[in-house]
Design a protein around this motif. Sequence first.
Motif, short mmCIF file in Angstrom:
data_model
loop_
_atom_site.label_atom_id
_atom_site.label_comp_id
_atom_site.label_asym_id
_atom_site.label_seq_id
_atom_site.Cartn_x
_atom_site.Cartn_y
_atom_site.Cartn_z
N ASN A 33 57.85 7.76 103.81
CA ASN A 33 56.60 7.29 104.40
C ASN A 33 55.57 7.03 103.32
N SER A 34 54.56 6.28 103.72
CA SER A 34 53.47 5.96 102.81
C SER A 34 52.32 5.41 103.63
N SER A 35 51.25 5.01 102.97
CA SER A 35 50.12 4.43 103.70
C SER A 35 49.35 3.47 102.81
N LEU A 36 48.63 2.58 103.48
CA LEU A 36 47.75 1.62 102.82
C LEU A 36 46.38 1.77 103.46
N ILE A 37 45.45 2.34 102.73
CA ILE A 37 44.11 2.59 103.28
C ILE A 37 43.32 1.29 103.25
N LEU A 52 53.24 3.44 106.82
CA LEU A 52 54.57 2.86 106.66
C LEU A 52 55.60 3.98 106.76
N ARG A 53 56.59 3.77 107.60
CA ARG A 53 57.68 4.75 107.76
C ARG A 53 59.00 4.01 107.57
N CYS A 54 59.76 4.46 106.61
CA CYS A 54 60.99 3.77 106.25
C CYS A 54 62.20 4.47 106.86
#
Length: 147
Positions: free
Chosen positions: A61-65, A82-84
Amino acid sequence: MFFISFIENSPQCQLNNIQVGEIIIGEFREFFHSSLSYWNQQQYLDQWRAGINRICRGEVNSSLITDMYDPNSSNIVQWWVLRCNNDIVRVRNELLFLEVLKQPFIVADIYKYIEERPAVNKKGKKISEWEVNISDLHEFYLKISDK
């Protein structure tokens, strides 16, 4: 296809201390407003680069603020999570409510606040999310990492 960037020379920017941006996920396209009162444009760009790199390195997972205010005086962070899963990355626009966190909010630890989300809301309706192949994120990351 995947793309996220700011739109340069938006007249709204100079007047309201915001920057207009755009995200494209496959055929989905949306514009957003990013406050420049706490982070400047480069800080957003750096976070996006790091967030995309996390997925490219194999994180789940990750994120874009896309909208960040001073966490000492604000309660909300707007981000795309984002979830892969294998080669598919599911992307959702979410709000992170700082007041409900179990620990103090630290910007450097932003990814630890990502939680699993159900596929449906409390009323049983499917939560909107978009899918993109991880290869599209890799391709976009290569373009932005040269800058």
